[in-house]
Write an enzyme that holds these catalytic residues in place. Structure first.
Site, short mmCIF file in Angstrom:
data_model
loop_
_atom_site.label_atom_id
_atom_site.label_comp_id
_atom_site.label_asym_id
_atom_site.label_seq_id
_atom_site.Cartn_x
_atom_site.Cartn_y
_atom_site.Cartn_z
N TRP A 192 0.52 2.71 1.39
CA TRP A 192 -0.29 2.25 0.26
C TRP A 192 -0.33 0.87 0.46
O TRP A 192 0.85 0.18 0.42
CB TRP A 192 0.04 2.75 -1.02
CG TRP A 192 -0.47 1.88 -2.14
CD1 TRP A 192 -1.80 1.98 -2.57
CD2 TRP A 192 0.35 1.13 -2.98
NE1 TRP A 192 -1.95 1.34 -3.84
CE2 TRP A 192 -0.56 0.58 -3.86
CE3 TRP A 192 1.62 0.66 -2.99
CZ2 TRP A 192 -0.30 -0.26 -4.79
CZ3 TRP A 192 1.90 -0.22 -4.02
CH2 TRP A 192 0.86 -0.75 -4.87
N GLU A 226 -3.29 5.88 1.12
CA GLU A 226 -3.58 6.29 -0.12
C GLU A 226 -4.72 5.32 -0.79
O GLU A 226 -4.15 4.20 -0.73
CB GLU A 226 -2.03 6.04 -0.92
CG GLU A 226 -2.25 6.36 -2.44
CD GLU A 226 -0.82 6.22 -3.14
OE1 GLU A 226 0.08 6.09 -2.43
OE2 GLU A 226 -0.78 6.49 -4.22
N LYS A 244 -6.85 3.64 -4.38
CA LYS A 244 -6.46 3.46 -5.72
C LYS A 244 -7.55 2.71 -6.33
O LYS A 244 -8.60 2.10 -5.57
CB LYS A 244 -5.21 2.30 -5.51
CG LYS A 244 -4.78 2.08 -7.08
CD LYS A 244 -3.28 1.48 -7.07
CE LYS A 244 -2.80 1.28 -8.26
NZ LYS A 244 -1.52 1.05 -8.37
N ASP A 256 -3.55 10.21 -5.30
CA ASP A 256 -2.73 9.97 -6.59
C ASP A 256 -3.28 10.42 -7.70
O ASP A 256 -4.44 9.84 -7.93
CB ASP A 256 -2.09 8.58 -6.55
CG ASP A 256 -1.09 8.30 -7.55
OD1 ASP A 256 -1.36 8.71 -8.72
OD2 ASP A 256 -0.04 7.67 -7.08
N HIS A 289 -4.78 7.58 -10.01
CA HIS A 289 -5.63 6.52 -9.15
C HIS A 289 -7.19 6.60 -9.49
O HIS A 289 -7.79 6.13 -8.54
CB HIS A 289 -5.26 6.45 -7.60
CG HIS A 289 -3.83 5.78 -7.53
ND1 HIS A 289 -3.39 5.24 -6.31
CD2 HIS A 289 -2.94 5.49 -8.53
CE1 HIS A 289 -2.02 5.08 -6.58
NE2 HIS A 289 -1.82 4.83 -7.83
N HIS A 315 -0.10 12.81 -4.63
CA HIS A 315 1.00 12.09 -5.56
C HIS A 315 0.79 12.67 -6.67
O HIS A 315 -0.18 12.21 -7.31
CB HIS A 315 0.84 10.52 -5.52
CG HIS A 315 1.57 9.80 -4.18
ND1 HIS A 315 1.64 8.44 -4.27
CD2 HIS A 315 2.35 10.27 -3.30
CE1 HIS A 315 2.52 8.27 -3.28
NE2 HIS A 315 2.94 9.18 -2.71
N ASP A 350 -2.85 3.84 -14.87
CA ASP A 350 -2.05 4.46 -13.86
C ASP A 350 -0.57 4.00 -14.21
O ASP A 350 0.06 3.43 -13.56
CB ASP A 350 -2.44 3.59 -12.60
CG ASP A 350 -1.42 3.90 -11.32
OD1 ASP A 350 -1.09 5.18 -11.61
OD2 ASP A 350 -1.25 3.36 -10.52
N ASP A 376 1.94 6.20 -14.46
CA ASP A 376 3.06 6.75 -13.94
C ASP A 376 4.03 7.40 -14.70
O ASP A 376 5.26 7.33 -14.48
CB ASP A 376 3.73 5.83 -12.67
CG ASP A 376 2.83 5.46 -11.74
OD1 ASP A 376 2.64 6.23 -10.92
OD2 ASP A 376 2.24 4.29 -11.98
N ASP A 378 5.06 10.83 -7.64
CA ASP A 378 5.18 9.28 -7.88
C ASP A 378 5.12 9.11 -9.29
O ASP A 378 3.70 9.10 -10.00
CB ASP A 378 3.73 9.00 -7.23
CG ASP A 378 3.86 7.48 -7.07
OD1 ASP A 378 4.80 6.83 -7.50
OD2 ASP A 378 2.75 6.78 -6.86
C1 RNT Z 1 0.86 2.72 -6.20
C2 RNT Z 1 0.89 3.83 -5.48
C3 RNT Z 1 2.20 3.99 -4.46
C4 RNT Z 1 3.28 3.58 -5.30
C5 RNT Z 1 4.76 3.98 -4.54
C6 RNT Z 1 5.66 3.11 -4.83
O1 RNT Z 1 -0.12 2.58 -7.08
O2 RNT Z 1 0.75 5.16 -6.32
O3 RNT Z 1 2.18 5.20 -4.17
O4 RNT Z 1 3.54 4.20 -6.53
O5 RNT Z 1 4.19 3.71 -2.96
ZN ZN Z 2 1.09 6.93 -5.51
#
Ligand code: RNT
Ligand code: ZN
Length: 418
Positions: free
Chosen positions: A183, A225, A227, A258, A261, A285, A293, A295, A325
């Site tokens: 990523w 990955e 985003k 993810d 994302h 993810h 985003d 998390d 994640d």
């Molecule tokens: C960032 C991505 C990525 C990170 C990690 C730390 O938006 O989701 O996966 O969270 O690699």
């Molecule tokens: Zn991620």
């Protein structure tokens, strides 16, 4: 714990043709890869204090943050002891360990992750790996593999190549393949006049990384990955969903999706059956966005259930890798790991208890009221009895009983950290 309720639950599911014992076995065997970066709020230990960047951020200041890589491992081991089923650990490159001072990312070698490998072996778990293209001075202006400056691009290309060697070494050490996730944060805060050239450069940089044919691709499984945006890259992200969908498909790489994302109300479950028409593999993810985003710690909600239900209904378990994640610094971090990973395992079990073949038969026969009724009915089946049986089988605390262990660990270990 007295689990008299399990035989009754088993009967109730069996009445719909669902074998709970088989579902438990299967749910325990599906690996979930725990991200090492929840333990220290995604800061890393390269000794480059205060370097941030990359558009991601843990918020909160709950005491007990891991201060060393050893403490990260300690917290992970504690968490894993409270989580049922097969766990793996997902290590980022900025959790390297150096014997003789700082080694920059374009010089990393497998030996810098030897302690992780030894630890994993002792614990009997596998490792996954991620090159780190953020939290570094050469990422500070927002571009890495797509940077206009060839010297910066080459630095990051070299990092990517080295990450693949490290992943291969991990696979050798553990005897299972290592999932390697790429990523990059590349993007811009505001309107750009050229959306094309950075994407061209990003594709070329990846091609340069993957051109290393000495890497055994049955050991190092590459994923890329996408985003939508990040903090400081709100307008333009070079590696968007469309970019990576095409890249992964044309280069035969795995695609990472993810859950955080996409657009704020966009969920990923409906994408799975489309992507797997062409993509080799998906890496999930598992995360929880709130308005952005963010998390947040994963919980057993509809978004999570729907993702695993899709995999179950399409019989796609072999094409999907499950990794976590999320990073929340506002609560006990071991608690965060355990809540999020147990929720993910619950999501997997819930999907494996789905009466998919009955639902699909109803659908074929046009009995759509029956289909909807059964979907509704299954939401209030005695799931917790099956979940507790799964925990008991895995010799981890059932229900909320793990909280006492988290509290003891907090009192005995975490509270001694400043
Ligand atoms: C960032 C991505 C990525 C990170 C990690 C730390 O938006 O989701 O996966 O969270 O690699
Ligand atoms: Zn991620």
């Amino acid at each position: 714990m007295n689990d008299n309720s399990y035989p009754l639950a088993k009967e109730q599911y069996a009445a719909f043709g669902v074998d709970t014992d088989a579902a438990i076995e299967r749910a325990l065997a599906i690996p979930i890869s725990l991200h090492c970066w929840q333990a220290d709020d995604n800061i890393g230990f390269e000794g480059q204090d205060g370097v941030s960047g990359g558009g991601i951020m843990a918020t909160g200041n709950y005491p007990g943050r891991a201060r060393t890589v050893d403490e990260v491992r300690q917290d992970l081991a504690k968490s894993i002891s409270l989580i049922p089923g097969v766990s793996r650990v997902n290590v980022h490159a900025y959790y390297a360990e150096f014997e003789d001072g700082f080694v920059d990312r374009d010089r990393l070698e497998p030996k810098h992750f030897r302690k992780w490998m030894d630890w994993a072996q002792q614990l009997g778990i596998g490792l996954d790996f991620n090159p780190s293209f953020h939290a570094h001075p050469k990422a500070d202006d927002g571009f890495t593999l797509s940077h206009a400056d060839a010297a910066i691009r080459n630095f990051w290309i070299e990092h990517g190549k080295r990450a693949r060697k490290i992943a291969e070494a991990m696979a050798d050490a553990q005897g299972t393949p290592c999932n390697l996730n790429f990523w990059v944060p590349d993007g811009a805060k505001d309107l750009v006049a050229d959306r094309w050239t950075p994407r061209q450069r990003l594709a070329e940089s990846y091609d340069a990384i993957f051109a290393d044919t000495t890497i055994d691709e049955s050991k190092c499984l590459d994923f890329v990955e996408s985003k939508l945006f990040g903090i400081g890259s709100e307008e333009y992200v070079v590696g968007s969903h469309d970019f990576y969908t095409v890249y992964a498909l044309t280069r035969n790489k795995g695609l990472t999706m993810d859950m955080g994302h996409y657009h704020p109300t966009e969920t990923i479950h409906d994408k799975i059956s489309c992507q797997l028409m062409g993509q080799q593999k998906l890496l999930l993810h598992v995360s929880r966005p709130i308005r952005w985003d963010s998390d947040h710690v994963v919980i057993f909600n509809d978004d999570l259930k729907n993702v695993f239900l899709e995999i179950q209904r399409g019989n796609a378990w072999d094409n999907v890798v499950v990794a976590l994640d999320f990073f929340d610094a506002s609560i006990n971090r071991v608690g965060a790991y355990v809540i999020g990973t147990r929720a993910t395992r619950k999501g997997i079990l819930y999907a494996l208890l789905d009466p998919s073949s009955t639902l699909q038969a109803y659908e074929t026969e046009g009995r759509n009221a029956q289909r909807l009724a059964l979907m509704e009915e299954f939401k209030s089946m005695p799931f917790s009895a099956v979940w507790n049986r799964l925990c008991a089988k895995a010799s981890v605390p059932t229900g909320a009983n793990w909280l006492a262990e988290m509290e003891a660990y907090e009192a005995g270990t975490l509270s001694a950290r400043d």
